[in-house]
Motif scaffolding. Structure first.
Motif: not given
Length: 135
Positions: A70-78
């Motif tokens: 799992v890859l957690v991305l919390r923002s568009p910039s991430a």
């Protein structure tokens, strides 16, 4: 982004005349556009920057080799930052996002397996990952 839409609606509902919005150097303009068009004076300035690190993070190797579940991305910039180091189409991990703007960005970049959590709490992240629909 629906979060910006909801926030702009809340601001306008209270007939606000002036709003200060500290922002990053890459802030989305959705909220700004919505409130300014309605006549609210918006004071916004960059108070922090968002930059991708120059060296490839160690975790990218594991991501490329399919060792990450799992890859957690919390923002568009991430999402954009990760895409600088690995082609999104090559990410085998489930990409878990925590908001509509990030969901839109991951789709635009071409991450193949993306799911959005209902909340940003750790319990919600785990619930989304362990959902029968994710297997």
């Amino acid at each position: 982004d629906s979060n910006a839409g909801a926030l702009s609606t809340a601001i306008l509902k209270h007939m606000t005349k002036q709003v200060i919005l500290p922002a990053s150097n890459i802030a989305m303009k959705t909220l700004q556009d919505a409130v300014v068009t309605s006549g609210v004076e918006l004071i916004t300035e960059v108070v922090y920057t968002t930059e991708t690190v120059p060296n490839v993070p160690l975790s990218i190797s594991a991501l490329k080799q399919g060792e990450i579940d799992v890859l957690v991305l919390r923002s568009p910039s991430a999402a954009r930052a990760v895409a600088n180091f690995i082609s999104p189409k090559d990410v085998l991990a489930l990409v878990l996002v925590t908001g509509n703007a990030t969901l839109e960005q991951t789709r635009k970049l071409g991450f193949p397996r993306v799911a959005m959590t209902s909340e940003t709490t750790p319990d919600s992240l785990v619930a989304t990952v362990t959902s029968p629909n994710m297997n």
